[in-house]
Design an enzyme around this catalytic site. Structure first.
Site, PDB file in Angstrom:
ATOM      1  N   GLY A   1     -91.670 -10.951 -33.923  1.00 51.16           N
ATOM      2  CA  GLY A   1     -90.709 -11.818 -34.614  1.00 51.16           C
ATOM      3  C   GLY A   1     -91.326 -12.393 -35.875  1.00 51.16           C
TER       4      GLY A   1
ATOM      5  N   CYS B   1     -90.046 -30.633 -31.745  1.00 56.67           N
ATOM      6  CA  CYS B   1     -90.620 -30.871 -33.067  1.00 56.67           C
ATOM      7  C   CYS B   1     -91.955 -31.593 -32.982  1.00 56.67           C
ATOM      8  CB  CYS B   1     -89.618 -31.657 -33.905  1.00 56.67           C
ATOM      9  SG  CYS B   1     -90.253 -32.156 -35.494  1.00 56.67           S
TER      10      CYS B   1
ATOM     11  N   HIS C   1     -96.929 -33.112 -66.322  1.00 54.48           N
ATOM     12  CA  HIS C   1     -97.878 -32.037 -66.603  1.00 54.48           C
ATOM     13  C   HIS C   1     -99.294 -32.494 -66.306  1.00 54.48           C
ATOM     14  CE1 HIS C   1     -99.637 -28.585 -68.644  1.00 54.48           C
ATOM     15  NE2 HIS C   1    -100.461 -29.424 -69.269  1.00 54.48           N
TER      16      HIS C   1
ATOM     17  N   GLU D   1     -92.132 -36.273 -20.050  1.00 56.45           N
ATOM     18  CA  GLU D   1     -92.928 -37.509 -20.007  1.00 56.45           C
ATOM     19  C   GLU D   1     -92.938 -38.202 -21.374  1.00 56.45           C
ATOM     20  OE1 GLU D   1     -97.512 -38.309 -19.158  1.00 56.45           O
ATOM     21  OE2 GLU D   1     -96.640 -36.615 -18.042  1.00 56.45           O
TER      22      GLU D   1
ATOM     23  N   GLY E   1     -86.769 -16.101 -31.527  1.00 58.58           N
ATOM     24  CA  GLY E   1     -85.624 -17.001 -31.633  1.00 58.58           C
ATOM     25  C   GLY E   1     -85.597 -18.011 -30.509  1.00 58.58           C
TER      26      GLY E   1
HETATM   27  P1  FAD Z   1     -85.620 -30.742 -29.417  1.00 53.85           P
HETATM   28  O1  FAD Z   1     -86.642 -31.137 -30.390  1.00 53.85           O
HETATM   29  O2  FAD Z   1     -85.763 -29.432 -28.744  1.00 53.85           O
HETATM   30  O3  FAD Z   1     -85.574 -31.884 -28.325  1.00 53.85           O
HETATM   31  C1  FAD Z   1     -84.739 -31.832 -27.224  1.00 53.85           C
HETATM   32  C2  FAD Z   1     -85.211 -32.848 -26.205  1.00 53.85           C
HETATM   33  O4  FAD Z   1     -84.236 -32.948 -25.192  1.00 53.85           O
HETATM   34  C3  FAD Z   1     -86.506 -32.437 -25.513  1.00 53.85           C
HETATM   35  O5  FAD Z   1     -87.405 -33.524 -25.520  1.00 53.85           O
HETATM   36  C4  FAD Z   1     -86.059 -32.101 -24.092  1.00 53.85           C
HETATM   37  O6  FAD Z   1     -87.062 -32.372 -23.118  1.00 53.85           O
HETATM   38  C5  FAD Z   1     -84.865 -33.018 -23.926  1.00 53.85           C
HETATM   39  N1  FAD Z   1     -83.896 -32.570 -22.927  1.00 53.85           N
HETATM   40  C6  FAD Z   1     -83.325 -31.346 -22.823  1.00 53.85           C
HETATM   41  N2  FAD Z   1     -82.410 -31.354 -21.826  1.00 53.85           N
HETATM   42  C7  FAD Z   1     -82.411 -32.603 -21.302  1.00 53.85           C
HETATM   43  C8  FAD Z   1     -81.673 -33.221 -20.273  1.00 53.85           C
HETATM   44  N3  FAD Z   1     -80.726 -32.577 -19.594  1.00 53.85           N
HETATM   45  N4  FAD Z   1     -81.944 -34.518 -19.996  1.00 53.85           N
HETATM   46  C9  FAD Z   1     -82.897 -35.207 -20.681  1.00 53.85           C
HETATM   47  N5  FAD Z   1     -83.609 -34.663 -21.682  1.00 53.85           N
HETATM   48  C10 FAD Z   1     -83.353 -33.372 -22.000  1.00 53.85           C
HETATM   49  N6  FAD Z   1     -88.233 -27.445 -37.831  1.00 53.85           N
HETATM   50  C11 FAD Z   1     -88.462 -27.982 -39.038  1.00 53.85           C
HETATM   51  O7  FAD Z   1     -87.538 -28.537 -39.636  1.00 53.85           O
HETATM   52  N7  FAD Z   1     -89.691 -27.933 -39.626  1.00 53.85           N
HETATM   53  C12 FAD Z   1     -90.731 -27.318 -39.022  1.00 53.85           C
HETATM   54  O8  FAD Z   1     -91.836 -27.286 -39.561  1.00 53.85           O
HETATM   55  C13 FAD Z   1     -90.527 -26.732 -37.761  1.00 53.85           C
HETATM   56  N8  FAD Z   1     -91.529 -26.124 -37.114  1.00 53.85           N
HETATM   57  C14 FAD Z   1     -91.320 -25.599 -35.878  1.00 53.85           C
HETATM   58  C15 FAD Z   1     -92.372 -24.953 -35.252  1.00 53.85           C
HETATM   59  C16 FAD Z   1     -92.183 -24.395 -33.998  1.00 53.85           C
HETATM   60  C17 FAD Z   1     -93.317 -23.704 -33.326  1.00 53.85           C
HETATM   61  C18 FAD Z   1     -90.926 -24.509 -33.354  1.00 53.85           C
HETATM   62  C19 FAD Z   1     -90.717 -23.947 -31.982  1.00 53.85           C
HETATM   63  C20 FAD Z   1     -89.873 -25.138 -33.977  1.00 53.85           C
HETATM   64  C21 FAD Z   1     -90.059 -25.684 -35.260  1.00 53.85           C
HETATM   65  N9  FAD Z   1     -89.025 -26.324 -35.936  1.00 53.85           N
HETATM   66  C22 FAD Z   1     -89.238 -26.832 -37.172  1.00 53.85           C
HETATM   67  C23 FAD Z   1     -87.696 -26.489 -35.318  1.00 53.85           C
HETATM   68  C24 FAD Z   1     -87.559 -27.904 -34.740  1.00 53.85           C
HETATM   69  O9  FAD Z   1     -88.603 -28.132 -33.840  1.00 53.85           O
HETATM   70  C25 FAD Z   1     -86.211 -28.047 -34.061  1.00 53.85           C
HETATM   71  O10 FAD Z   1     -85.193 -27.698 -34.953  1.00 53.85           O
HETATM   72  C26 FAD Z   1     -85.997 -29.482 -33.591  1.00 53.85           C
HETATM   73  O11 FAD Z   1     -87.002 -29.888 -32.704  1.00 53.85           O
HETATM   74  C27 FAD Z   1     -84.626 -29.618 -32.924  1.00 53.85           C
HETATM   75  O12 FAD Z   1     -84.444 -30.928 -32.539  1.00 53.85           O
HETATM   76  P2  FAD Z   1     -83.464 -31.315 -31.342  1.00 53.85           P
HETATM   77  O13 FAD Z   1     -83.420 -32.795 -31.326  1.00 53.85           O
HETATM   78  O14 FAD Z   1     -82.209 -30.564 -31.455  1.00 53.85           O
HETATM   79  O15 FAD Z   1     -84.151 -30.759 -30.023  1.00 53.85           O
END
Ligand code: FAD
Length: 469
Positions: A183, A44, A448, A38, A274
């Protein structure tokens, strides 16, 4: 009416996808962003970086209040944690930035399509068709896959009200009295840190021999020491044997390195072992895209083996799963599509940040990696206990560690544990990116009194010339 043909269709609206969409708009490309959920923002914004850092800030405030006496600030009638307000504030921050993304999509003329995107095969007459479940298909000359990742589970377990991933733990209605975290990567230690600050009894179980196992060994040791001082119990080199439901919550059987199996009970368990790429059902098999355990291989411009299909973010093989990596990969992919200049990502110049208390950040080689590379290695180290600003803010834990090659004064890596470590690392990244030497940083004036002087002292200490120790 003629069907819209986009210059680029982006599947997934996390950091990789939304950055690519905005940059595409800025470069005058006609872009379409496809999102199954939604809300825009991905892991992130919705269930990762932003909500966790919001909670960590609340935890920090609470820690300061608990230590108020040292600063001469005493609560006469005590103070109490209002968890509902903490959660509401976190949700408000997430919503504000979700709205911000929606605004940026409109500003950059990006069409947002809601639904599950799926590749149908290679380009036909120069155009890809992306099927979107719940919407009509999208046609585009290029596609960027940015579908992100999801939490891995231990075999036989599924998330519920007691077995949590990053999603469920962010929705807790009350602070658990006890929490087991499986983890000790960034996600695990950040949640451990949050709930310990809020007085939960926290136990970490990590299979590898140290906490934050990808960091420099000395950083892991310092975190272990600091966590133990905070009352967080950590078992490393430890195998989780069984997780069962118990009356009060869950029971975990685990084997530490001494081989004597132990059992603990807790209200909840967080599984932070992971994240798996979400690439199973997006039609990769209809293309020439190569993947390995679901992770996609690309060239330096983030283009896959299927010409015109790019991939960015957590689904990419060989890169850390971090939002800022996804941002830059999105920008590189779009610049390549638009025929604009770009620079491939350099794996050795990516900052890693962990926002637990004490914070951790690093860039480049660990001491062990530098020594293994066969180079001459010199280490500069400076403790925050000797930094005046650290005394002012009452945060004496940790140090800055600089790994350098003295031949040309090359900075090979910088590792920080301590106050504002995650804010301080950008200086080291910029220095390494611009190939600044130790000598150049030794003549760079640092203000500083600041925590950043600890970096300066660490740099000077490579040649044993730190003024403050
Ligand atoms: P994502 O953010 O996972 O987004 C993927 C999107 O694609 C989602 O909205 C999903 O719904 C959508 N999607 C998937 N498949 C489809 C499809 N077939 N059709 C349409 N939409 C789809 N990283 C940092 O750098 N700093 C941090 O402080 C940090 N904290 C984190 C804390 C936690 C608890 C977690 C779990 C992760 C954290 N990360 C952090 C890692 C970071 O969240 C990810 O590296 C980042 O979100 C990856 O971005 P992305 O665009 O690859 O994918």
């Amino acid at each position: 009416m003629a069907e819209d043909i986009y210059d680029v269709a982006i599947i997934g609206s996390g950091p990789g996808g939304y950055t690519a969409a905005i940059r595409a708009g800025q470069l005058g490309l006609k872009a379409c962003l496809i999102e199954k959920d939604e809300r825009l923002g991905g892991t992130c914004l919705q269930v990762g970086c932003i909500p966790t850092k919001a909670l960590l800030f609340n935890a920090e405030i609470y820690d300061h209040l608990k230590a108020g006496k040292e600063f001469g600030i005493e609560a006469t009638n005590g103070f109490k944690v209002n968890w509902a307000t903490i959660q509401a504030r976190k949700d408000k921050i997430v919503l504000k930035h979700t709205r911000g993304l929606e605004f940026l999509m409109r500003k950059n003329k990006v069409t947002v399509v809601k639904g599950y995107g799926h590749l149908t095969g290679p380009r036909k007459e120069g155009v890809f068709t992306v099927e979107v479940r719940g919407a009509s298909s999208v046609k585009a000359r290029n596609v960027i896959l940015a579908t992100g990742s999801e939490a891995k589970m231990l075999p036989g377990l599924a998330p519920d009200d007691r077995v949590l991933t990053n999603i469920e733990i962010l929705e807790l209605k009350a602070i658990p009295k006890s929490l087991v975290v499986v983890g000790a990567g960034a996600v695990g230690v950040e949640f451990a840190s949050i709930f310990k600050s809020f007085d939960a009894d926290v136990t970490i179980l990590e299979m590898l021999p140290r906490l934050v196992p990808l960091e420099d060994e000395e950083i892991s040791k310092e975190l272990m020491r600091a966590f133990s001082k905070r009352g967080i119990k950590s078992f490393v080199g430890t195998k989780v044997e069984k997780v069962e439901k118990a009356n009060t919550g869950i029971a975990v059987a685990f084997t530490p390195p001494d081989g004597n199996q132990q059992r603990i009970e807790a209200e909840r368990i967080l599984i932070a072992v992971g994240r798996a790429p979400q690439t199973a059902n997006i039609g990769l098999e209809k293309t020439n895209i190569k993947s390995e355990r679901g992770f996609i291989h690309t060239n330096e411009w983030m283009e896959t083996q299927e010409p015109g299909i790019y991939a960015v973010g957590d689904i990419i093989a060989g890169f850390p799963q971090l939002a800022h990596v996804a941002f830059m990969q999105g920008m590189v992919a779009v610049a390549h599509i638009a025929g604009k200049p770009a620079r491939p990502l350099d794996r050795d110049k990516i900052p890693n940040c962990t926002y637990c208390e004490p914070q951790i950040s690093s860039v480049g080689m660990t001491e062990a990696q530098a020594r293994q590379s066969g180079r001459e290695v010199k280490i500069g180290k400076f403790p925050f206990s000797a930094n005046s600003k650290a005394s002012i803010v009452g945060s004496h834990e940790g140090f800055v560690k600089v790994v350098a090659d003295p031949k040309y004064g090359e900075i090979l890596g910088v590792h920080i544990i301590g106050p504002q470590a995650t804010e301080m690392i950008a200086e080291a990244v910029a220095a390494m990116e611009s190939e600044a030497t130790i000598e150049e940083l030794m003549f760079t004036i640092h203000p500083h009194p600041t925590l950043s002087e600890a970096m300066f002292d660490g740099i000077e200490n490579v040649y044993g010339l730190s003024i403050n120790i």
